[in-house]
Design a protein around this motif. Structure first.
Motif, PDB file in Angstrom:
ATOM      1  N   THR B  70       0.863  -1.180   0.000  1.00 27.09           N
ATOM      2  CA  THR B  70       0.000   0.000   0.000  1.00 27.09           C
ATOM      3  C   THR B  70       0.897   1.227   0.000  1.00 27.09           C
ATOM      4  N   LEU B  71       0.424   2.276  -0.650  1.00 25.55           N
ATOM      5  CA  LEU B  71       1.255   3.463  -0.800  1.00 25.55           C
ATOM      6  C   LEU B  71       0.841   4.565   0.164  1.00 25.55           C
ATOM      7  N   GLU B  72      -0.051   4.233   1.113  1.00 23.73           N
ATOM      8  CA  GLU B  72      -0.579   5.321   1.938  1.00 23.73           C
ATOM      9  C   GLU B  72       0.489   5.930   2.857  1.00 23.73           C
ATOM     10  N   ARG B  73       1.568   5.178   3.143  1.00 27.09           N
ATOM     11  CA  ARG B  73       2.632   5.752   3.971  1.00 27.09           C
ATOM     12  C   ARG B  73       3.837   6.171   3.132  1.00 27.09           C
ATOM     13  N   GLY B  74       3.647   6.184   1.849  1.00 28.25           N
ATOM     14  CA  GLY B  74       4.760   6.566   0.985  1.00 28.25           C
ATOM     15  C   GLY B  74       5.413   5.330   0.400  1.00 28.25           C
ATOM     16  N   PHE B  75       6.215   5.563  -0.614  1.00 22.15           N
ATOM     17  CA  PHE B  75       6.798   4.461  -1.364  1.00 22.15           C
ATOM     18  C   PHE B  75       7.724   3.601  -0.508  1.00 22.15           C
ATOM     19  N   LEU B  76       8.382   4.197   0.486  1.00 25.30           N
ATOM     20  CA  LEU B  76       9.356   3.442   1.276  1.00 25.30           C
ATOM     21  C   LEU B  76       8.699   2.304   2.039  1.00 25.30           C
ATOM     22  N   TYR B  77       7.382   2.441   2.286  1.00 23.91           N
ATOM     23  CA  TYR B  77       6.691   1.388   3.040  1.00 23.91           C
ATOM     24  C   TYR B  77       6.010   0.371   2.123  1.00 23.91           C
ATOM     25  N   ILE B  78       6.412   0.363   0.840  1.00 26.53           N
ATOM     26  CA  ILE B  78       5.734  -0.507  -0.124  1.00 26.53           C
ATOM     27  C   ILE B  78       5.833  -1.976   0.286  1.00 26.53           C
ATOM     28  N   LEU B  79       6.950  -2.348   0.950  1.00 28.70           N
ATOM     29  CA  LEU B  79       7.098  -3.738   1.397  1.00 28.70           C
ATOM     30  C   LEU B  79       6.671  -3.910   2.854  1.00 28.70           C
TER      31      LEU B  79
END
Lengths: 304, 307
Positions: B70-79
């Motif tokens: 999910t991208l709701e926390r930004g791309f860095l949290y994609i995994l």
């Protein structure tokens, strides 16, 4: 043959002695077992008694002398943790690991030889490519990761097998399956390569020209000649299985020698570590001997 | 088909245009992917901590065990995020450095020492050669991971000690291969010619013998890199390799293990990266085995379909 066995036994004894010396002296450097085995509020007197009882107050060289003296008489010392002869503790654990290793290696050998031979015979087909891909993945997989992913998948989510421990046949499935993967991949590659070479050799062409059928060509003509390098890898992998056993036994709570060793190291149970090393080394030595006998059985040129 | 043609040099009616190594690599799609993936991994190892070091250690407690994709926390949290709310993707990138450094250090050290001892053992008189081989036997006589466990526990785990221990357990591989190859190569005509011409031993070993066996050694080293990486991961997983707050992929798997049932991604992603890296190394190594061997290189040069 007998001379070779004798020579090998002597050189193995020398390397084993080197290993024991190394581990004996290095392990005494890791700290005082009395700090681990006695309660935190134990008095200095109790600590002294403990060290005296287990001979830890003597100079290290004297301790080593005592140890060797006992060893010659077949006494491996007592386990600090279990207060029982270290050899008994190790042998109990070793039986578990041995069962695990023998079952796994038997399955691996049969599966790798069958799949590898067929892949070599049908080289370039879909079967061959799938087999090569499987062997590649198998050879690259970190066993500890496979183990925990398997636990989540098969034990937690699907509930087919228990997560850890021993007791029923079901407990054995995951450890064996995880141990199976890497040696299967490696041996499969060697079987395939070796069979390819053998299938391209003149005597196979002769057999084909004489009208010999496919099945006898694989199982009578080529397999026996292709087995020599395969046996070498099987030997290497059987020894390497002990590496995997450390990881797998720790994760699955399997009471084998790998887990015992990790536990004993963490608890500074020196006698158990040394006994485990010796038993393992002996097992590897015997297995290498078996490999050599298998060579001689397969290849008349080695029988001298 | 490859088996029958392997022994005989093919008669080439029209010699195809010479391809460079890059062209040959391109012809084998698997090897290309492997090489690209490894370049990315090496890039992460070199610059990851510089670029993403802060992001990887920054905690966001609202993102504890955050779910992936999910991208709701930004791309860095994609995994996803780990147990302390640190984003997993940058952590994997940063962990590449220790993982690769340990493996590269161990492979380089065992390669150099093993090959040198192997050259000596192969090209010197009997006694010295015997002593070296017996030393290799001592190391080989015991499972490498158990040996590493024992020594590491005594030495205190650290990056340097881990490299030393892993290097020691791998030296026999290079030593034995080098010696076996030297024993064979030293009987060849060009070595005898060099001897007759009065070349020094040093020159014969390093200018005439070493170049012939180097491709084999490089191929083995690539394969061994994967093995060492797996060994380091296993040691870190068992808790006697790299210690926190340093991270490696193996340690990340180990840290994620306790959240397996609630947050599988913690242990899954780092393990997947390990598997992809070792697989790439295996693929590249089998490509190199063909590409670096002058008698087999034609297979790649004529199109790579039957390689």
């Amino acid at each position: 043959m007998q001379r070779m066995i004798g020579k090998r036994a002597i050189s193995s004894l020398i390397s084993l002695f080197g290993l024991i010396v190394l581990v004996f002296f290095l392990s005494r450097l890791t700290g005082d077992p009395s700090a681990l085995f006695l309660p935190v509020d134990a008095s200095e007197e109790m600590r002294q008694n403990f060290r005296e009882l287990h001979g830890l107050n003597d100079p290290v060289l004297v301790q080593f002398g005592h140890y060797l003296g006992d060893l010659v008489r077949g006494d491996f010392g007592d386990s600090l943790r279990k207060a029982r002869p270290a050899l008994d503790v190790v042998l109990e654990a070793f039986v578990w690991t041995l069962q695990l290793a023998v079952i796994t290696m038997t399955l691996v050998t049969v599966a790798a030889i069958v799949v590898g031979s067929v892949a070599a015979f049908k080289v370039g087909t879909k079967f061959d490519r799938v087999a090569s891909l499987l062997s590649l993945i198998g050879a690259s997989a970190p066993d500890f990761w496979i183990a925990i992913v398997a636990i989540v998948l098969f034990s937690v989510n699907l509930g087919w097998v228990p997560t850890s421990g021993t007791g029923s046949v079901w407990h054995w499935i995951l450890p064996i399956a995880v141990l199976f993967i890497r040696p299967f991949g490696l041996i499969l590659q060697v079987v395939r390569g070796s069979m390819l070479t053998a299938l391209g050799s003149p005597y196979v062409k002769t057999a084909r020209a004489k009208g010999v059928k496919n099945r006898p060509i694989i199982f009578v003509h080529t397999l026996r000649n292709a087995m020599l390098p395969v046996i070498t890898v099987i030997g290497d992998q059987a020894a390497a299985l002990l590496n995997g056993a450390v990881v797998v036994e720790t994760i699955f709570g399997f009471p084998g020698v790998g887990k015992l060793m990790i536990d004993s190291i963490l608890q500074r149970d020196f006698n158990v570590i040394l006994a485990a090393i010796m038993v393992t080394a002996l097992a590897i030595f015997l297995m290498n001997l078996l490999i050599d006998l298998a060579y001689a059985l397969l290849d008349p040129r080695i029988r001298t | 088909m490859s088996a029958t043609t392997a022994e005989t040099t093919p008669a080439k009616p029209t010699p195809p245009a010479k391809r460079g190594y890059l062209g040959m690599l391109w012809a084998d799609k698997f090897a290309t992917f492997a090489a690209i993936f490894l370049i990315i991994v090496v890039f992460c190892a070199l610059f990851g901590p510089l670029l993403l070091g802060d992001a990887a250690s920054g905690q966001n407690l609202r993102a504890r065990n955050a779910a992936p994709f999910t991208l709701e926390r930004g791309f860095l949290y994609i995994l996803g995020g780990d147990a302390l709310g640190r984003p997993l993707l940058p952590r994997i990138v940063v962990a590449a450095q220790n993982t690769i450094m340990v493996a590269a250090g161990a492979v380089a050290a065992s390669f150099l020492i093993g090959a040198t001892l192997g050259l000596i053992a192969g090209y010197s008189r009997k006694i010295l050669s015997e002593v070296i081989m017996r030393l290799a036997d001592v190391i080989m006589s015991f499972p490498s991971l158990l040996l590493a466990v024992i020594v590491l526990y005594i030495l205190e785990p650290s990056v340097g000690n881990l490299i030393i221990v892993l290097a020691i357990t791998r030296i026999p591989i290079y030593l034995r291969t080098t010696r076996a190859e030297v024993l064979e190569v030293r009987e060849r005509m060009f070595v005898q010619a060099a001897q007759v011409m009065g070349a020094s031993t040093f020159r014969i070993v390093f200018r005439h013998i070493l170049p012939v066996i180097l491709p084999t050694l490089v191929t083995i080293a690539t394969l061994d890199f994967a093995f060492v990486m797996l060994a380091e991961s296993a040691l870190s997983f068992l808790g006697i390799g790299i210690q926190p707050p340093e991270i490696t992929w193996g340690l990340m798997v180990s840290q994620g293990r306790q959240y397996l049932t609630s947050a599988w991604w913690l242990a899954f992603w780092p393990g997947l990266v390990i598997i992809l890296t070792t697989m790439s190394l295996n693929l590249l190594s089998s490509w190199m085995r063909v590409a670096l061997d002058p008698t087999q290189r034609w297979r790649l040069e004529i199109g790579g379909k039957n390689a």
